[in-house]
Design an enzyme around this catalytic site. Structure first.
Site, mmCIF file in Angstrom:
data_model
loop_
_atom_site.group_PDB
_atom_site.id
_atom_site.type_symbol
_atom_site.label_atom_id
_atom_site.label_comp_id
_atom_site.label_asym_id
_atom_site.label_seq_id
_atom_site.Cartn_x
_atom_site.Cartn_y
_atom_site.Cartn_z
ATOM 1 N N ASN A 35 -4.990 22.643 -6.669
ATOM 2 C CA ASN A 35 -4.553 23.998 -7.000
ATOM 3 C C ASN A 35 -5.695 24.996 -7.131
ATOM 4 O O ASN A 35 -5.471 26.191 -7.038
ATOM 5 C CB ASN A 35 -3.732 23.974 -8.289
ATOM 6 C CG ASN A 35 -4.403 23.176 -9.404
ATOM 7 O OD1 ASN A 35 -4.917 22.084 -9.168
ATOM 8 N ND2 ASN A 35 -4.416 23.718 -10.589
ATOM 9 N N GLN A 63 1.447 21.952 -4.978
ATOM 10 C CA GLN A 63 0.777 22.994 -4.188
ATOM 11 C C GLN A 63 1.125 22.906 -2.704
ATOM 12 O O GLN A 63 1.049 23.907 -1.993
ATOM 13 C CB GLN A 63 -0.742 22.867 -4.350
ATOM 14 C CG GLN A 63 -1.253 23.318 -5.695
ATOM 15 C CD GLN A 63 -1.200 24.816 -5.868
ATOM 16 O OE1 GLN A 63 -1.398 25.580 -4.928
ATOM 17 N NE2 GLN A 63 -0.915 25.246 -7.072
ATOM 18 N N SER A 83 7.298 21.556 -7.980
ATOM 19 C CA SER A 83 7.704 22.518 -9.005
ATOM 20 C C SER A 83 8.204 23.791 -8.331
ATOM 21 O O SER A 83 7.558 24.315 -7.424
ATOM 22 C CB SER A 83 6.511 22.825 -9.909
ATOM 23 O OG SER A 83 6.846 23.850 -10.818
ATOM 24 N N GLY A 84 9.356 24.275 -8.782
ATOM 25 C CA GLY A 84 10.026 25.374 -8.113
ATOM 26 C C GLY A 84 9.248 26.674 -8.015
ATOM 27 O O GLY A 84 9.157 27.280 -6.953
ATOM 28 N N HIS A 85 8.640 27.082 -9.135
ATOM 29 C CA HIS A 85 8.076 28.437 -9.157
ATOM 30 C C HIS A 85 6.845 28.581 -8.268
ATOM 31 O O HIS A 85 6.396 29.696 -8.015
ATOM 32 C CB HIS A 85 7.778 28.879 -10.591
ATOM 33 C CG HIS A 85 6.656 28.155 -11.249
ATOM 34 N ND1 HIS A 85 5.446 28.752 -11.470
ATOM 35 C CD2 HIS A 85 6.541 26.894 -11.711
ATOM 36 C CE1 HIS A 85 4.645 27.877 -12.065
ATOM 37 N NE2 HIS A 85 5.295 26.752 -12.223
ATOM 38 N N THR A 121 21.692 18.685 -19.791
ATOM 39 C CA THR A 121 22.570 19.319 -18.808
ATOM 40 C C THR A 121 21.757 19.941 -17.683
ATOM 41 O O THR A 121 20.735 20.574 -17.933
ATOM 42 C CB THR A 121 23.434 20.382 -19.511
ATOM 43 O OG1 THR A 121 24.187 19.711 -20.512
ATOM 44 C CG2 THR A 121 24.373 21.073 -18.548
ATOM 45 N N CYS A 209 -3.721 27.327 -15.917
ATOM 46 C CA CYS A 209 -3.496 26.531 -17.127
ATOM 47 C C CYS A 209 -4.677 26.598 -18.082
ATOM 48 O O CYS A 209 -4.559 26.266 -19.249
ATOM 49 C CB CYS A 209 -3.229 25.075 -16.754
ATOM 50 S SG CYS A 209 -2.263 24.902 -15.265
HETATM 51 C C1 LIG Z 1 1.325 24.275 -11.172
HETATM 52 C C2 LIG Z 1 1.012 22.872 -10.925
HETATM 53 C C3 LIG Z 1 1.542 21.867 -11.732
HETATM 54 C C4 LIG Z 1 2.410 22.183 -12.927
HETATM 55 O O1 LIG Z 1 3.646 22.627 -12.580
HETATM 56 P P1 LIG Z 1 4.455 23.533 -13.639
HETATM 57 O O2 LIG Z 1 5.852 23.423 -13.199
HETATM 58 O O3 LIG Z 1 3.882 24.921 -13.508
HETATM 59 O O4 LIG Z 1 4.191 22.949 -14.980
HETATM 60 C C5 LIG Z 1 1.246 20.558 -11.451
HETATM 61 N N1 LIG Z 1 0.445 20.236 -10.410
HETATM 62 C C6 LIG Z 1 -0.087 21.164 -9.608
HETATM 63 C C7 LIG Z 1 -0.954 20.739 -8.464
HETATM 64 C C8 LIG Z 1 0.176 22.513 -9.830
HETATM 65 O O5 LIG Z 1 -0.372 23.438 -9.027
#
Ligand SMILES: *Cc1c(COP(=O)(O)O)cnc(C)c1O
Length: 276
Positions: A35, A63, A83-85, A121, A209
């Protein structure tokens, strides 16, 4: 648990991995792409080695998902988390791929939801959003990737050419399409962030982070950067919303920002005197 070092580009060395495997090894977990520095790991080779040795292989593909092609068969991946966002879905939703036959134990106990794997849920809007985001990202992946790589390389080469004592962090080609991470000697990443922010540019000096901490990035230290260079690093990440005009803007402003900060740096003064 054995932690492996990485090489100067941030890649896991296959020979180190092979040497670390012992009879008790049940799982290998390597992130698909980093990341901070964007380095893409040799996932297919790692997966192949894992499967030759009868070891499960997990990858954190947060990523990579939607940005580079992923094939769990070809790459011998047993478990893959996303991870969605990070790819345009809502926050608060993620997913794990589990190869058929791989058995895991739950971390969250309670109700029988999600085949007793994750009590609680289901977040339906999140799930639908993640599905749609993956669908869109996958359909557009080849074009998005090509566009971003072109912009990224113009940004990287433009910065490296315009600014002396700058160095790219991460692998030059096995790299996330939108990732640019560069170290500038004699200055602090945080000061660059402030000046860029004043111009409306959102950048980062490490990972989100750790943005509240002044410690240098552990990723940059792991690829062998000394503390002072790790402190002077800047990460700019691009998405398809970014434009060529924005690249021009950075290429115009960043050299001015770095020059201005270096003017205030006693270390840089020394170096410039020596150079003269
Ligand atoms: C952002 C990220 C995470 C964490 O995901 P979150 O849903 O934001 O907690 C884990 N691993 C990598 C490589 C990321 O870039």
């Amino acid at each position: 648990m054995t932690y492996l070092d990485v090489d100067a580009d941030g890649k896991v060395r296959l020979e180190d991995l092979e040497a670390a495997i012992c009879p008790e090894t049940i799982l290998i977990s390597v992130m698909f792409a980093n990341n901070e520095i964007g380095t893409i790991e040799p996932i297919a080779e790692i997966g192949k080695l894992a499967h030759e040795k009868g070891i499960y292989f997990h990858t954190d593909a947060v990523q990579a998902m939607g940005h580079v092609p992923i094939d769990v068969e070809e790459m011998h991946i047993d478990l893959l988390s996303i991870s969605g966002h990070k790819l345009g879905a809502p926050k608060g939703i993620g997913a794990i791929y589990i190869r058929k036959g791989v058995r895991i134990t739950p971390l969250i106990f309670g109700g029988a939801q999600e085949k007793k794997m994750r009590a609680g849920t289901e977040n339906i809007p999140g799930i639908v959003g993640l599905g749609k985001a993956v669908e869109l990202a996958s359909a557009e992946l080849p074009e998005t990737r090509a566009t971003l790589e072109k912009m990224r390389d113009r940004l990287i080469h433009g910065i490296l050419e315009a600014i002396p004592y700058s160095k790219l962090n991460g692998h030059p080609t096995d790299r996330l399409p939108g990732n640019c991470n560069i170290s500038f000697e004699f200055i602090e990443g945080e000061s660059m962030l402030l000046l860029l922010d004043a111009l409306g540019v959102a950048a980062s000096s490490g990972s989100a982070c750790t943005s509240g901490s002044l410690d240098p990035s552990h990723v940059l230290l792991a690829i062998g950067l000394p503390h002072e260079k790790a402190h002077g690093s800047l990460r700019l990440t691009l998405d398809t919303d970014n434009t060529e005009e924005e690249i021009d803007f950075i290429l115009e402003k960043l050299p001015q920002i770095v020059a201005r900060l270096r003017e205030m740096s006693p270390l840089y003064e020394e170096i410039s005197k020596q150079a003269k």
